[in-house]
Design an enzyme around this catalytic site. Structure first.
Site, PDB file in Angstrom:
ATOM      1  N   ASP A   1      -9.755 -16.597 -15.799  1.00 56.66           N
ATOM      2  CA  ASP A   1     -10.573 -17.038 -14.675  1.00 56.66           C
ATOM      3  C   ASP A   1     -11.632 -18.052 -15.119  1.00 56.66           C
ATOM      4  O   ASP A   1     -12.373 -17.793 -16.079  1.00 56.66           O
ATOM      5  CB  ASP A   1     -11.261 -15.789 -14.101  1.00 56.66           C
TER       6      ASP A   1
ATOM      7  N   GLU B   1      -7.675 -21.114 -15.949  1.00 55.58           N
ATOM      8  CA  GLU B   1      -8.107 -21.786 -14.727  1.00 55.58           C
ATOM      9  C   GLU B   1      -9.200 -22.773 -15.104  1.00 55.58           C
ATOM     10  O   GLU B   1     -10.189 -22.389 -15.727  1.00 55.58           O
ATOM     11  CB  GLU B   1      -8.637 -20.770 -13.717  1.00 55.58           C
TER      12      GLU B   1
ATOM     13  N   ASP C   1       0.843  -1.200   0.000  1.00 54.29           N
ATOM     14  CA  ASP C   1       0.000   0.000   0.000  1.00 54.29           C
ATOM     15  C   ASP C   1       0.873   1.243   0.000  1.00 54.29           C
ATOM     16  O   ASP C   1       1.661   1.448   0.916  1.00 54.29           O
ATOM     17  CB  ASP C   1      -0.899  -0.037   1.250  1.00 54.29           C
TER      18      ASP C   1
ATOM     19  N   HIS D   1      -4.481 -17.278  -4.494  1.00 59.40           N
ATOM     20  CA  HIS D   1      -5.341 -16.463  -3.621  1.00 59.40           C
ATOM     21  C   HIS D   1      -6.620 -17.197  -3.217  1.00 59.40           C
ATOM     22  O   HIS D   1      -7.397 -16.657  -2.440  1.00 59.40           O
ATOM     23  CB  HIS D   1      -5.684 -15.175  -4.346  1.00 59.40           C
ATOM     24  N   ASP D   2      -6.871 -18.380  -3.764  1.00 62.43           N
ATOM     25  CA  ASP D   2      -8.070 -19.153  -3.413  1.00 62.43           C
ATOM     26  C   ASP D   2      -7.760 -20.322  -2.485  1.00 62.43           C
ATOM     27  O   ASP D   2      -8.670 -21.067  -2.110  1.00 62.43           O
ATOM     28  CB  ASP D   2      -8.711 -19.739  -4.680  1.00 62.43           C
TER      29      ASP D   2
ATOM     30  N   ASP E   1      -1.939  -1.252  -3.714  1.00 57.70           N
ATOM     31  CA  ASP E   1      -2.263  -0.495  -4.929  1.00 57.70           C
ATOM     32  C   ASP E   1      -1.129  -0.620  -5.948  1.00 57.70           C
ATOM     33  O   ASP E   1      -0.096  -1.235  -5.670  1.00 57.70           O
ATOM     34  CB  ASP E   1      -2.550   0.979  -4.578  1.00 57.70           C
TER      35      ASP E   1
ATOM     36  N   ASP F   1      -5.349 -10.704 -15.273  1.00 55.22           N
ATOM     37  CA  ASP F   1      -6.412 -11.660 -14.994  1.00 55.22           C
ATOM     38  C   ASP F   1      -7.587 -11.321 -15.910  1.00 55.22           C
ATOM     39  O   ASP F   1      -8.024 -10.169 -15.957  1.00 55.22           O
ATOM     40  CB  ASP F   1      -6.834 -11.546 -13.531  1.00 55.22           C
TER      41      ASP F   1
ATOM     42  N   ASN G   1      -0.242   4.533  -0.165  1.00 55.76           N
ATOM     43  CA  ASN G   1      -0.783   5.816   0.311  1.00 55.76           C
ATOM     44  C   ASN G   1      -1.463   5.740   1.677  1.00 55.76           C
ATOM     45  O   ASN G   1      -2.201   6.642   2.065  1.00 55.76           O
ATOM     46  CB  ASN G   1      -1.754   6.391  -0.732  1.00 55.76           C
TER      47      ASN G   1
ATOM     48  N   ASP H   1      -3.916   4.030   2.916  1.00 56.88           N
ATOM     49  CA  ASP H   1      -5.345   3.769   3.131  1.00 56.88           C
ATOM     50  C   ASP H   1      -5.613   2.311   3.522  1.00 56.88           C
ATOM     51  O   ASP H   1      -6.762   1.895   3.657  1.00 56.88           O
ATOM     52  CB  ASP H   1      -6.179   4.180   1.911  1.00 56.88           C
TER      53      ASP H   1
HETATM   54  C1  GLC Z   1     -11.785 -17.929  -9.701  1.00 55.21           C
HETATM   55  C2  GLC Z   1     -10.982 -16.959  -8.886  1.00 55.21           C
HETATM   56  C3  GLC Z   1     -11.680 -16.739  -7.585  1.00 55.21           C
HETATM   57  C4  GLC Z   1     -13.041 -16.161  -7.867  1.00 55.21           C
HETATM   58  C5  GLC Z   1     -13.822 -17.002  -8.852  1.00 55.21           C
HETATM   59  C6  GLC Z   1     -14.958 -16.220  -9.434  1.00 55.21           C
HETATM   60  O1  GLC Z   1     -11.842 -19.183  -9.127  1.00 55.21           O
HETATM   61  O2  GLC Z   1      -9.681 -17.411  -8.731  1.00 55.21           O
HETATM   62  O3  GLC Z   1     -10.954 -15.903  -6.713  1.00 55.21           O
HETATM   63  O4  GLC Z   1     -13.767 -16.039  -6.670  1.00 55.21           O
HETATM   64  O5  GLC Z   1     -13.058 -17.435  -9.938  1.00 55.21           O
HETATM   65  O6  GLC Z   1     -14.466 -15.238 -10.289  1.00 55.21           O
HETATM   66 CA    CA Z   2      -3.551   2.193  -1.110  1.00 55.17          CA
END
Ligand code: GLC
Ligand code: CA
Length: 571
Positions: A204, A265, A25, A341-342, A33, A102, A27, A29
């Site tokens: 995705d 994915e 981050d 991230h999932d 970013d 993405d 700034n 907040d």
């Molecule tokens: C993919 C993404 C996930 C998202 C889902 C819906 O699995 O990696 O984070 O919630 O698609 O877009």
């Molecule tokens: Ca920020």
């Protein structure tokens, strides 16, 4: 058009995934970013990665942290401006780092202007951009499909008197790919970013775009696997009848006109689908994210889905990875990942916390990066970051986690029980801020971060890791460097070893000139394995390990300490 050599370049690369909200981050907040990312590019260069996959940064109401896009050509205000984006991209390119964006085009946000139009009336020109269905005679939704984030995939739309389809949350309506206008819009937005200079896309849930319509234009019921509940629905939409056609069209219309890196994915993908989609001539994408190895530690068919946990048997993991390695060799290309991230943090999930945390993180990394394919590192994985276990549900932010808590507790499951699942496999495990140093807020921000920090930050942070030559960070750095140095890592055939051993995970990579032996003991107990037949023994040179060289013992048998890992060059 581009030449094979250029396109082949991604096969030598290691990809680093940035989850922008949690990376850095600039700034104060509390939200990561784009200028924050730009300020940390030297760190990525020091690690040695050649590609970044950036999770979504487009305008979004953030129902699902940017995976619900309301404008594909705008930067999310919290993340910065288009000028910030251009500066970030230039900073990457100057360092030899390519950028994969993405691409989230199975669905949009319900706040996207297309959907705002589409839902207003049946005759609106955008109506056919989305998927609609009439209720059953009793008014209920047309199918028994459960959405990924709980509840039905169908939500009622009053102005048109219909249901619309959303495989994820009600704020993520699915696009209708049968409509050629939708496909043309997607191609145009891809060109917009490629013309700006981005280098490719992570797509995705791309294998969900073709829906299984019947001759009457209806979607079928899902098989009943759990009486009295909605039914799992991914199997209904993954790998639909026109998927390959849509992807081929995308390749012809867009991808072949640029030098791109692509990964799709693909939940529920089989090795056969992996081969078809990643075949260099007849396929359409460079790589897939398959999920089979992510599903080995949950109870299949349970009403709680992924939240119903079971212990991993490493023999299953080995067999699974070996199948993908063998099936795609010479015909396609694998992606290699343990985290994103999932998913929960890989060291908590597959390794161990406590005194052997770092050693086990290195063992996992060695085993994964030694395979054929393109390895992906998720931010913080190179530090050996572990899961978090917040006590209060109020401290969680992820829509999937919050909805599961609500539904499971309403069904009568105890708070403690539900939290145990969330601690094990909730997506926020991977979304706590990247720890840069041991200062306030771990150097992520000068303000209060949008989600709590991992309590280990004072010890586990980038500054400490870079300063310690034995850190997980430097182990990853060496793995990345080795991949560039030894073509056998890219080209060698994979041969699984010790398939029946529950602890010792190993394989050979058979190259034209060398054989590489990769071994990790994936347990807290020491182990012994016989030297594998067929692997030369005359000259054995250790390329990388996670112990002091003096502590190794290999001879006619390998004596492995807990979580010991070795990468040996054998001649
Ligand atoms: C993919 C993404 C996930 C998202 C889902 C819906 O699995 O990696 O984070 O919630 O698609 O877009
Ligand atoms: Ca920020």
């Amino acid at each position: 058009m581009h030449f094979a050599a250029e396109r082949a370049d991604w096969r030598n690369a290691v990809v680093y995934q940035i989850y922008p909200r949690s990376f850095c981050d600039s700034n104060g907040d509390g939200v990561g970013d784009l200028p924050g990312i730009t300020s940390r590019l030297d760190y990525l260069q020091a690690l040695g990665v050649q590609v970044v996959w950036l999770s979504p940064i487009y305008a979004s109401p953030n129902d699902d942290n940017g995976y619900d896009i309301s404008d594909y050509r705008q930067i999310m205000a919290e993340f910065g401006t288009m000028a910030d984006f251009d500066a970030m991209l230039a900073g990457m390119h100057v360092r030899g780092i390519r950028l994969m964006m993405d691409l989230v085009v199975n669905h949009t946000s319900d706040e996207h202007p297309w959907f705002v139009q589409a839902r207003s009336s049946r005759s609106n020109p955008f109506h056919d951009h989305y998927i609609w269905a009439d209720p059953l005679p009793d008014g209920s939704p047309p199918t028994n499909w459960e959405a990924a984030f709980q509840g039905s995939v169908w939500t009622w739309n009053e102005p048109t008197g219909e249901y619309y389809l959303h495989m994820f949350s009600a704020k993520q309506p699915d696009l209708n790919w049968e409509n050629p206008k939708v496909r043309q819009e997607v191609h145009a937005l891809m060109r917009f970013w490629l013309d700006k200079g981005v280098d490719g896309f992570r797509m995705d849930v791309i294998n969900m775009i073709s829906k299984p319509w019947d001759a009457q234009g209806r979607l079928p019921q899902a098989p009943v696997v759990r009486e009295g509940f909605l039914q799992p629905s991914f199997a209904m939409t993954c790998n639909g009848p026109r998927l390959n056609e849509f992807l081929r069209e995308m390749r012809n219309e867009v991808l072949d006109h640029y030098d791109t890196i692509t990964v799709g994915e693909a939940p529920l993908a089989t090795v056969q689908q992996g081969r078809d989609i990643t075949h260099p001539q007849t396929g359409s994408l460079n790589m897939l994210f398959q999920f089979e190895h992510m599903d080995l530690d949950s109870v299949g068919g349970h009403v709680n889905g992924k939240w119903a946990r079971k212990a991993l048997d490493w023999r299953d993991m080995k067999a699974c990875m070996a199948r993908w390695q063998e099936a795609l060799h010479g015909t396609g290309w694998n992606s290699l990942y343990f985290c994103n991230h999932d998913q929960p943090r890989s060291v908590s999930r597959f390794g161990t916390m406590g005194t052997l945390r770092e050693r086990s993180a290195k063992a996992l990394a060695t085993w994964l990066h030694g395979m054929q394919g393109t390895p992906y590192i998720y931010q913080g994985e190179e530090l050996g970051m572990g899961n978090v276990a917040f006590d209060r549900i109020e401290d969680y932010r992820d829509i999937e986690t919050l909805n599961f808590y609500r539904v499971a507790t309403a069904r009568g499951q105890s708070h403690a029980d539900v939290m145990a699942s969330i601690h094990a496999v909730g997506r926020d495990n991977a979304r706590t801020p990247m720890p840069w140093n041991s200062g306030p807020h771990a150097g992520f921000s000068t303000g209060q971060p949008w989600i709590g920090l991992n309590p280990d930050c004072p010890q586990v942070n980038a500054e400490a890791a870079q300063a310690d030559p034995n850190s997980v960070f430097h182990h990853y750095r060496q793995l990345i460097a080795l991949r560039r140095q030894w073509p056998v890592l890219r080209d060698g055939r994979f041969q699984l070893l010790w398939a029946e051993d529950p602890q010792v995970c190993g394989y050979a990579r058979l190259g034209a000139e060398q054989t590489l032996l990769v071994v990790s003991n994936m347990s807290g107990q020491s182990a012994t394995a016989p030297w594998p037949e067929g692997v030369p023994f005359t000259q054995v040179h250790c390329l990388l390990s996670n112990l002091d060289p003096a502590d190794h013992a290999w001879g006619r048998a390998l004596h492995l300490q807990p979580f010991e890992a070795l990468m040996l060059l054998c001649r």
